[in-house]
Design a protein around this motif. Structure first.
Motif, mmCIF file in Angstrom:
data_model
loop_
_atom_site.group_PDB
_atom_site.id
_atom_site.type_symbol
_atom_site.label_atom_id
_atom_site.label_comp_id
_atom_site.label_asym_id
_atom_site.label_seq_id
_atom_site.Cartn_x
_atom_site.Cartn_y
_atom_site.Cartn_z
ATOM 1 N N GLY A 22 -63.822 -12.954 0.200
ATOM 2 C CA GLY A 22 -63.428 -11.631 0.294
ATOM 3 C C GLY A 22 -62.166 -11.201 -0.489
ATOM 4 N N GLU A 23 -61.336 -10.404 -0.228
ATOM 5 C CA GLU A 23 -60.208 -9.869 -0.726
ATOM 6 C C GLU A 23 -58.904 -10.884 -0.607
ATOM 7 N N ILE A 24 -58.502 -11.395 -1.578
ATOM 8 C CA ILE A 24 -57.316 -12.267 -1.469
ATOM 9 C C ILE A 24 -56.147 -11.610 -1.284
ATOM 10 N N ARG A 25 -55.225 -12.106 -0.468
ATOM 11 C CA ARG A 25 -54.101 -11.221 -0.262
ATOM 12 C C ARG A 25 -52.584 -12.207 -0.737
ATOM 13 N N LEU A 26 -51.870 -11.488 -1.475
ATOM 14 C CA LEU A 26 -50.701 -11.956 -1.507
ATOM 15 C C LEU A 26 -49.621 -11.314 -0.688
ATOM 16 N N GLY A 27 -48.446 -12.171 -0.438
ATOM 17 C CA GLY A 27 -47.310 -11.594 0.464
ATOM 18 C C GLY A 27 -46.129 -12.354 0.236
ATOM 19 N N VAL A 28 -45.165 -11.897 0.871
ATOM 20 C CA VAL A 28 -43.767 -12.541 1.315
ATOM 21 C C VAL A 28 -43.286 -12.367 2.404
ATOM 22 N N LYS A 29 -42.391 -13.152 2.824
ATOM 23 C CA LYS A 29 -41.903 -13.334 4.342
ATOM 24 C C LYS A 29 -40.703 -13.918 4.243
ATOM 25 N N ALA A 30 -39.924 -13.536 5.485
ATOM 26 C CA ALA A 30 -38.586 -14.234 5.569
ATOM 27 C C ALA A 30 -38.240 -14.168 7.028
ATOM 28 N N GLY A 31 -37.470 -14.794 7.677
ATOM 29 C CA GLY A 31 -37.119 -14.597 8.865
ATOM 30 C C GLY A 31 -35.972 -15.771 9.623
ATOM 31 N N LEU A 32 -36.165 -16.192 10.997
ATOM 32 C CA LEU A 32 -35.151 -16.876 11.401
ATOM 33 C C LEU A 32 -35.576 -18.331 11.873
ATOM 34 N N ASN A 33 -34.885 -19.145 11.476
ATOM 35 C CA ASN A 33 -35.256 -20.856 11.978
ATOM 36 C C ASN A 33 -34.205 -21.043 13.141
ATOM 37 N N LEU A 34 -34.925 -21.687 14.178
ATOM 38 C CA LEU A 34 -34.235 -22.263 15.173
ATOM 39 C C LEU A 34 -34.643 -23.960 15.041
ATOM 40 N N ALA A 35 -33.745 -24.623 14.564
ATOM 41 C CA ALA A 35 -34.057 -26.165 14.063
ATOM 42 C C ALA A 35 -33.383 -27.016 14.852
ATOM 43 N N SER A 156 -49.974 -14.776 14.197
ATOM 44 C CA SER A 156 -49.428 -13.663 13.436
ATOM 45 C C SER A 156 -50.113 -12.226 13.753
ATOM 46 N N TYR A 157 -49.337 -11.397 13.822
ATOM 47 C CA TYR A 157 -50.130 -9.961 13.798
ATOM 48 C C TYR A 157 -49.826 -9.241 12.492
ATOM 49 N N GLY A 162 -50.085 -3.279 6.200
ATOM 50 C CA GLY A 162 -49.612 -4.630 5.523
ATOM 51 C C GLY A 162 -48.391 -5.417 5.982
ATOM 52 N N PHE A 163 -47.429 -4.785 6.692
ATOM 53 C CA PHE A 163 -46.534 -5.421 7.550
ATOM 54 C C PHE A 163 -46.988 -6.407 8.561
ATOM 55 N N PHE A 164 -46.329 -7.467 8.613
ATOM 56 C CA PHE A 164 -46.785 -8.582 9.621
ATOM 57 C C PHE A 164 -45.614 -9.234 10.334
ATOM 58 N N GLY A 165 -45.947 -9.755 11.604
ATOM 59 C CA GLY A 165 -44.921 -10.397 12.149
ATOM 60 C C GLY A 165 -45.738 -11.809 12.619
ATOM 61 N N SER A 166 -44.785 -13.026 12.612
ATOM 62 C CA SER A 166 -45.355 -14.313 13.074
ATOM 63 C C SER A 166 -44.165 -15.176 14.025
ATOM 64 N N PHE A 193 -38.570 -23.903 15.130
ATOM 65 C CA PHE A 193 -39.221 -22.850 15.728
ATOM 66 C C PHE A 193 -38.864 -21.671 14.725
ATOM 67 N N GLN A 194 -39.895 -20.815 14.280
ATOM 68 C CA GLN A 194 -39.575 -19.775 13.278
ATOM 69 C C GLN A 194 -40.214 -18.569 13.686
ATOM 70 N N VAL A 195 -39.370 -17.352 13.661
ATOM 71 C CA VAL A 195 -39.749 -15.873 13.645
ATOM 72 C C VAL A 195 -39.876 -15.247 12.409
ATOM 73 N N SER A 196 -40.876 -14.909 11.964
ATOM 74 C CA SER A 196 -40.766 -14.468 10.524
ATOM 75 C C SER A 196 -41.488 -12.810 10.596
ATOM 76 N N ALA A 197 -41.076 -12.001 9.490
ATOM 77 C CA ALA A 197 -41.557 -10.654 9.153
ATOM 78 C C ALA A 197 -41.863 -10.635 7.620
ATOM 79 N N GLY A 198 -42.821 -10.059 7.531
ATOM 80 C CA GLY A 198 -43.291 -10.118 6.178
ATOM 81 C C GLY A 198 -44.320 -8.786 5.734
ATOM 82 N N TYR A 199 -44.833 -8.872 4.557
ATOM 83 C CA TYR A 199 -45.552 -7.941 3.947
ATOM 84 C C TYR A 199 -46.754 -8.512 3.166
ATOM 85 N N SER A 200 -47.856 -8.167 3.155
ATOM 86 C CA SER A 200 -49.046 -8.666 2.370
ATOM 87 C C SER A 200 -49.939 -7.691 1.986
ATOM 88 N N PHE A 201 -50.535 -7.860 0.716
ATOM 89 C CA PHE A 201 -51.308 -6.754 0.121
ATOM 90 C C PHE A 201 -52.416 -7.193 -0.545
#
Length: 201
Positions: A22-35, A156-157, A162-166, A193-201
């Motif tokens: 199906g359709e391949i999605r490219l995206g970017v993400k960033a977020g918080l690490n609790l390491a 992830s949701y 295109g915006f997502f959180g994980s 432990f990672q909390v991320s937000a991003g965008y894929s298209f």
């Protein structure tokens, strides 16, 4: 080592793309690490390791395999490590920076919501310790192995636009210590432990 890392990432993209249904999605993400650092010598409080708050940032490719299953390789710059309490008010920030390649298998439960599981391969690019009292920085890369392997699990949701959180937990499965001392035999692993937000298209 970095060239090998990029070669692996390119290979993963080409292999997963060849199975695309199906359709391949490219995206970017960033977020918080609790390491934190776990293992034989892990304990919190006096004389132990505590969580360090930092960040991750990078890109991803989501390749559908079936209607319900997709594969998502990522390339992330991830700042990890721990805070170390030596007692008597002495605290040190152990900073371990990795280039990570998570390869997540995703199962799409319902529209937008997916569960994730897969290996995380990391290349150590920088390691240093910072004394909180004096601000002194010490290079510690020779004390850690260059390769780190873990298992990531999460969810992830993605919204229709295109915006997502994980949320994801990366559990290290290999020993990161590389201290060449016959009196030191502790084995430790990265836990993040990672909390991320991003965008894929």
């Amino acid at each position: 080592m970095k060239k090998l890392f990029l070669f692996i990432a390119l290979g993963l993209f080409l292999v997963t793309s060849s199975f695309a249904q199906g359709e391949i999605r490219l995206g970017v993400k960033a977020g918080l690490n609790l390491a934190s650092i776990g293992g034989d010598a892990y304990y919190t409080g006096f004389g132990g390791f505590n969580s360090r708050t930092s960040f991750h940032i990078g890109g991803l490719v989501e390749v559908p395999v079936t209607d319900k299953i997709s594969v998502q390789p990522e390339i992330l710059y991830s700042s990890q490590g721990s805070k170390t309490n030596y007692g008597f008010g002495t605290t040190e920030n152990s900073k371990l920076d990795y280039l990570n390649i998570p390869v997540m298998g995703k199962y799409h439960i319902i529209q937008g919501l997916s569960a994730e599981l897969g290996p995380v391969i990391g290349i150590l690019v920088n390691a240093e310790s910072v004394d909180f009292e004096t601000g002194l920085v010490g290079e510690t890369k020779d004390q850690y192995k260059g390769l780190d392997i873990g298992i990531g699990i999460g969810a992830s949701y993605r919204l229709p636009m295109g915006f997502f959180g994980s949320l994801r937990y990366n559990k290290g499965v290999t020993d990161i210590n590389d201290i060449k001392d016959e009196d030191f035999n502790a084995k430790n692993q990265n836990n993040v432990f990672q909390v991320s937000a991003g965008y894929s298209f």
